[in-house]
Write a protein that holds these residues in place. Structure first.
Motif, short mmCIF file in Angstrom:
data_model
loop_
_atom_site.label_atom_id
_atom_site.label_comp_id
_atom_site.label_asym_id
_atom_site.label_seq_id
_atom_site.Cartn_x
_atom_site.Cartn_y
_atom_site.Cartn_z
N HIS A 6 21.53 -22.94 -19.93
CA HIS A 6 22.36 -22.54 -18.79
C HIS A 6 23.35 -21.44 -19.19
O HIS A 6 24.02 -20.87 -18.34
N ASP A 66 16.06 -20.87 -16.22
CA ASP A 66 15.45 -21.91 -15.40
C ASP A 66 14.05 -22.26 -15.93
O ASP A 66 13.39 -21.42 -16.53
N GLN A 125 11.97 -32.53 -18.62
CA GLN A 125 11.98 -31.64 -17.45
C GLN A 125 10.56 -31.16 -17.13
O GLN A 125 10.18 -31.10 -15.95
#
Length: 181
Positions: free
Chosen positions: A83, A98, A125
């Motif tokens: 991030h 992302d 993720q």
């Protein structure tokens, strides 16, 4: 051939891939020749790495292999999911903000070879997004009792796997799975 995402990791018998605080020193004494890993390294085209893994502890700390993927056995493009993208990147390293962009860039760079996923959170993720294809877990004969788990899913929903292969070396057992659901 389309590049596949492979989460490869060494794990203690009790399911931890890092000790408390991300400590990787436990792994040092368990590193040794592993023909499966040696063969796999040639089949990896890119790395997709979590930021904590990238900036974290290294089992090769204070050796010439420190900071090098697979202890220096592999080199190529690395995509770091974060991030907080820094202004400058070391050569061969791309910081991406992302997951979808990171996976697409890593697959493109891999050129049909594996994208090797490093880091429990980025692997989770990828699983959540339905992007992870395979899991290679190298189980080493130690129990850590605490640390970073191989896979942690707060809702407790399982992930179905199909065994691809099992192999043994004197210091570990290699368990290779295909993600099926």
């Amino acid at each position: 051939m389309m590049s596949k995402l492979l989460y490869s990791v060494s794990m203690s018998v009790d399911g931890f891939i890092a000790g408390p605080g991300g400590d990787m020193s436990w792994l040092t004494e368990h590193l040794g020749p592993n023909p499966l890993v040696d063969e796999l390294i040639g089949d990896i085209g890119a790395l997709l790495v979590g930021n904590r893994t990238f900036r974290g502890d290294d089992p090769h700390k204070d050796t010439e292999k420190e900071g090098k993927a697979f202890g220096g056995g592999w080199s190529g493009p690395q995509f770091i999911l974060t991030h907080h993208i820094p202004a400058d990147s070391p050569p061969g390293i791309t910081f991406v903000g992302d997951l979808a962009t990171a996976v697409a860039a890593a697959k493109d760079a891999a050129g049909g070879k594996y994208v090797n996923v490093l880091g429990a959170d980025v692997a989770r993720q990828c699983l959540e997004a339905g992007l992870l294809d395979e899991v290679l877990t190298i189980v080493v004969p130690v129990m850590l009792g605490d640390g970073v788990r191989l896979f942690d899913r707060p809702d407790g929903a399982g992930v179905r796997l199909e065994r691809v292969s099992v192999s043994h070396v004197p210091h570990a057992t290699n368990l290779w799975y295909r993600v099926t659901g």
